[in-house]
Design a protein around this motif. Structure first.
Motif, PDB file in Angstrom:
ATOM      1  N   GLY A   1      11.956 -16.166  -6.557  1.00 56.50           N
ATOM      2  CA  GLY A   1      11.620 -14.771  -6.796  1.00 56.50           C
ATOM      3  C   GLY A   1      10.199 -14.258  -6.073  1.00 56.50           C
ATOM      4  N   THR A   2       9.978 -13.060  -5.728  1.00 50.80           N
ATOM      5  CA  THR A   2       8.930 -12.409  -5.068  1.00 50.80           C
ATOM      6  C   THR A   2       8.423 -11.329  -6.104  1.00 50.80           C
ATOM      7  OG1 THR A   2       9.545 -12.940  -2.796  1.00 50.80           O
ATOM      8  CG2 THR A   2       8.071 -11.298  -3.245  1.00 50.80           C
ATOM      9  N   ARG A   3       7.206 -11.609  -6.402  1.00 50.38           N
ATOM     10  CA  ARG A   3       6.578 -10.667  -7.352  1.00 50.38           C
ATOM     11  C   ARG A   3       5.909  -9.387  -6.578  1.00 50.38           C
ATOM     12  NH1 ARG A   3       6.482 -10.021 -12.511  1.00 50.38           N
ATOM     13  NH2 ARG A   3       6.944 -12.186 -12.682  1.00 50.38           N
ATOM     14  N   LEU A   4       6.168  -8.329  -6.453  1.00 47.78           N
ATOM     15  CA  LEU A   4       5.629  -7.038  -5.632  1.00 47.78           C
ATOM     16  C   LEU A   4       4.928  -6.307  -6.698  1.00 47.78           C
ATOM     17  CD1 LEU A   4       5.759  -5.599  -3.125  1.00 47.78           C
ATOM     18  CD2 LEU A   4       7.788  -4.409  -3.610  1.00 47.78           C
ATOM     19  N   SER A   5       3.787  -5.926  -6.172  1.00 51.25           N
ATOM     20  CA  SER A   5       2.927  -5.148  -6.835  1.00 51.25           C
ATOM     21  C   SER A   5       2.467  -3.842  -5.829  1.00 51.25           C
ATOM     22  CB  SER A   5       1.625  -5.936  -7.384  1.00 51.25           C
ATOM     23  OG  SER A   5       2.151  -6.766  -8.230  1.00 51.25           O
ATOM     24  N   ILE A   6       1.878  -2.776  -6.545  1.00 49.65           N
ATOM     25  CA  ILE A   6       1.125  -1.805  -5.674  1.00 49.65           C
ATOM     26  C   ILE A   6      -0.248  -1.838  -5.860  1.00 49.65           C
ATOM     27  CG2 ILE A   6       0.924   0.914  -5.472  1.00 49.65           C
ATOM     28  CD1 ILE A   6       3.649  -0.393  -4.768  1.00 49.65           C
ATOM     29  N   LEU A   7      -0.846  -1.798  -4.547  1.00 50.79           N
ATOM     30  CA  LEU A   7      -2.447  -1.765  -4.419  1.00 50.79           C
ATOM     31  C   LEU A   7      -3.009  -0.432  -5.037  1.00 50.79           C
ATOM     32  CD1 LEU A   7      -3.166  -3.829  -1.408  1.00 50.79           C
ATOM     33  CD2 LEU A   7      -3.583  -4.204  -3.484  1.00 50.79           C
TER      34      LEU A   7
ATOM     35  N   LYS B   1       0.904  -1.317   0.094  1.00 54.15           N
ATOM     36  CA  LYS B   1      -0.080  -0.019  -0.055  1.00 54.15           C
ATOM     37  C   LYS B   1       0.821   1.263   0.071  1.00 54.15           C
ATOM     38  CE  LYS B   1      -3.882  -2.158   2.474  1.00 54.15           C
ATOM     39  NZ  LYS B   1      -4.566  -2.194   3.773  1.00 54.15           N
ATOM     40  N   GLU B   2       0.374   2.309  -0.336  1.00 54.23           N
ATOM     41  CA  GLU B   2       1.013   3.650  -0.276  1.00 54.23           C
ATOM     42  C   GLU B   2       1.593   4.104   1.040  1.00 54.23           C
ATOM     43  OE1 GLU B   2       0.673   5.063  -3.449  1.00 54.23           O
ATOM     44  OE2 GLU B   2       2.258   6.510  -2.890  1.00 54.23           O
ATOM     45  N   GLY B   3       2.789   4.216   0.964  1.00 54.88           N
ATOM     46  CA  GLY B   3       3.385   4.661   2.261  1.00 54.88           C
ATOM     47  C   GLY B   3       3.880   3.473   3.014  1.00 54.88           C
ATOM     48  N   GLN B   4       3.892   2.325   2.743  1.00 52.30           N
ATOM     49  CA  GLN B   4       4.086   1.182   3.697  1.00 52.30           C
ATOM     50  C   GLN B   4       5.365   0.619   3.319  1.00 52.30           C
ATOM     51  OE1 GLN B   4       1.774  -2.311   2.741  1.00 52.30           O
ATOM     52  NE2 GLN B   4       1.229  -2.652   4.751  1.00 52.30           N
ATOM     53  N   ASN B   5       6.072   0.035   4.389  1.00 47.88           N
ATOM     54  CA  ASN B   5       7.313  -0.814   4.234  1.00 47.88           C
ATOM     55  C   ASN B   5       7.091  -2.223   3.847  1.00 47.88           C
ATOM     56  OD1 ASN B   5       8.708   1.724   4.377  1.00 47.88           O
ATOM     57  ND2 ASN B   5       9.681   1.106   6.383  1.00 47.88           N
ATOM     58  N   VAL B   6       7.662  -3.140   3.128  1.00 47.09           N
ATOM     59  CA  VAL B   6       7.143  -4.334   3.055  1.00 47.09           C
ATOM     60  C   VAL B   6       8.790  -5.017   3.040  1.00 47.09           C
ATOM     61  CG1 VAL B   6       5.194  -4.021   1.860  1.00 47.09           C
ATOM     62  CG2 VAL B   6       7.229  -4.402   0.572  1.00 47.09           C
TER      63      VAL B   6
ATOM     64  N   THR C   1      11.110   0.195   1.154  1.00 46.42           N
ATOM     65  CA  THR C   1      10.665   1.250   1.714  1.00 46.42           C
ATOM     66  C   THR C   1       9.802   2.172   1.039  1.00 46.42           C
ATOM     67  OG1 THR C   1      12.346   3.039   1.450  1.00 46.42           O
ATOM     68  CG2 THR C   1      13.043   1.366   3.073  1.00 46.42           C
ATOM     69  N   SER C   2       8.872   3.085   1.735  1.00 49.19           N
ATOM     70  CA  SER C   2       8.112   4.119   0.739  1.00 49.19           C
ATOM     71  C   SER C   2       8.853   4.978   0.165  1.00 49.19           C
ATOM     72  CB  SER C   2       7.121   4.813   2.016  1.00 49.19           C
ATOM     73  OG  SER C   2       8.086   5.384   3.100  1.00 49.19           O
ATOM     74  N   ALA C   3      10.088   5.083   0.347  1.00 48.99           N
ATOM     75  CA  ALA C   3      11.005   5.938  -0.528  1.00 48.99           C
ATOM     76  C   ALA C   3      11.247   5.448  -1.828  1.00 48.99           C
ATOM     77  CB  ALA C   3      12.378   6.238  -0.011  1.00 48.99           C
TER      78      ALA C   3
ATOM     79  N   PRO D   1       7.959   0.458  -6.784  1.00 50.61           N
ATOM     80  CA  PRO D   1       8.697  -0.838  -6.514  1.00 50.61           C
ATOM     81  C   PRO D   1       7.930  -2.088  -7.172  1.00 50.61           C
ATOM     82  CG  PRO D   1       6.815  -0.079  -5.140  1.00 50.61           C
ATOM     83  CD  PRO D   1       7.071   1.206  -6.192  1.00 50.61           C
ATOM     84  N   THR D   2       7.310  -1.805  -8.207  1.00 45.86           N
ATOM     85  CA  THR D   2       6.669  -2.898  -8.903  1.00 45.86           C
ATOM     86  C   THR D   2       7.694  -3.790  -9.785  1.00 45.86           C
ATOM     87  OG1 THR D   2       4.416  -2.054  -8.897  1.00 45.86           O
ATOM     88  CG2 THR D   2       4.781  -3.637 -10.520  1.00 45.86           C
ATOM     89  N   ALA D   3       7.990  -4.911  -9.536  1.00 45.93           N
ATOM     90  CA  ALA D   3       8.967  -5.816 -10.005  1.00 45.93           C
ATOM     91  C   ALA D   3       8.923  -6.945  -9.601  1.00 45.93           C
ATOM     92  CB  ALA D   3      10.335  -5.085  -9.796  1.00 45.93           C
ATOM     93  N   PHE D   4       9.868  -7.990 -10.386  1.00 48.51           N
ATOM     94  CA  PHE D   4      10.071  -9.260  -9.580  1.00 48.51           C
ATOM     95  C   PHE D   4      11.191  -9.287  -8.843  1.00 48.51           C
ATOM     96  CE2 PHE D   4       8.996 -13.411  -9.554  1.00 48.51           C
ATOM     97  CZ  PHE D   4      10.152 -14.341 -10.169  1.00 48.51           C
ATOM     98  N   TYR D   5      11.552  -9.455  -7.778  1.00 47.97           N
ATOM     99  CA  TYR D   5      12.929  -9.666  -7.005  1.00 47.97           C
ATOM    100  C   TYR D   5      13.364 -10.903  -6.562  1.00 47.97           C
ATOM    101  CZ  TYR D   5      11.412  -4.851  -5.952  1.00 47.97           C
ATOM    102  OH  TYR D   5      11.039  -3.502  -6.034  1.00 47.97           O
TER     103      TYR D   5
END
Lengths: 119, 115
Positions: free
Chosen positions: B109-115, B14-19, B79-81, B85-89
């Motif tokens: 891998g981990t696929r990260l997406s933005i909500l 989510k916006e402003g969230q660290n994961v 981080t939120s900075a 961030p949407t990518a495959f890590y």
């Protein structure tokens, strides 16, 4: 700085025909060269490497690669393609000289070439 | 079997969230790496570590942080900075003691997406 170029975004080949996936590199010293394969939503799998010695390197699944120092190339080849070879292929380089400062051993990857083998 | 385990496979931020993305290896490798994969750009190095409690920035470290408290583990925090961030890590590891010509082993891998 080291770099790798894979000039073809996609290579199409018929099953049973020979295949070539191209790779050229740029390093300051003698390179360590690698080929990896990636299937959808998976990590990279190591295929083969060139460190020194014979210019023709044999690897997994019948793949081989030819190192050409004068052309700074390391093309991936297979005499007879299979439909199951369809995947994304990455060439990578590590410059041994680049490890002298920080000990960095990370690879520099090309942008990848998608191989499509038609039945 | 020895290998590298990345979790979760899919992650939404989510916006402003660290994961935080997990990476664990049981190969007894000293060196570990994080790469980001975007379509048509290959893999780009985020951070790497050659020994516990030490790590170095890669080519695109801004907006990311890592820790290496154990040899087996190298978690990556987005981080939120990090504004895109949407990518495959991908996490990788390699042996150092066997010399610099050893290949890297990759997780799935981990696929990260933005909500």
């Amino acid at each position: 700085a080291q770099s790798v170029a894979q000039p073809e975004d996609q290579v199409n080949v018929a099953e049973g025909n020979p295949l070539t996936v191209k790779c050229t590199y740029s390093v300051s010293g003698n390179p360590y060269l690698f080929w990896y394969v990636q299937y959808p939503n998976r990590g990279l799998q190591f295929l083969l490497k060139y460190i020194t010695g014979d210019n023709l390197v044999k690897g997994s699944y019948g793949f081989e690669a030819e190192f050409n120092k004068s052309q700074t190339s390391f093309h991936l080849k297979k005499p007879s393609a299979l439909v199951s070879d369809s995947a994304l292929y990455f060439c990578a380089v590590r410059d041994p000289g680049g490890m002298m400062d920080t000990g960095r051993r990370a690879l520099t990857f090309g942008s990848g070439t998608r191989l499509q083998v038609q039945p | 079997d020895g290998g590298i385990t990345q979790s979760p496979k899919y992650l939404f931020r989510k916006e402003g969230q660290n994961v935080t993305l997990s990476c664990e290896q049981n190969l007894n490798h000293d060196a570990m790496y994080w790469y980001r994969q975007d379509p048509g750009q290959g893999l780009r190095l985020i951070y790497y570590s050659q020994i516990v409690n030490d790590f170095q920035k890669g080519d695109i470290a801004e907006g990311y942080s890592v820790s290496r408290e154990k040899k087996e583990s190298f978690p990556l925090t987005v981080t939120s900075a990090q504004k895109n961030p949407t990518a495959f890590y991908l996490c990788a590891s390699s042996s150092i003691g066997e010399g610099p010509n050893q290949p890297q082993h990759f997780g799935d891998g981990t696929r990260l997406s933005i909500l």
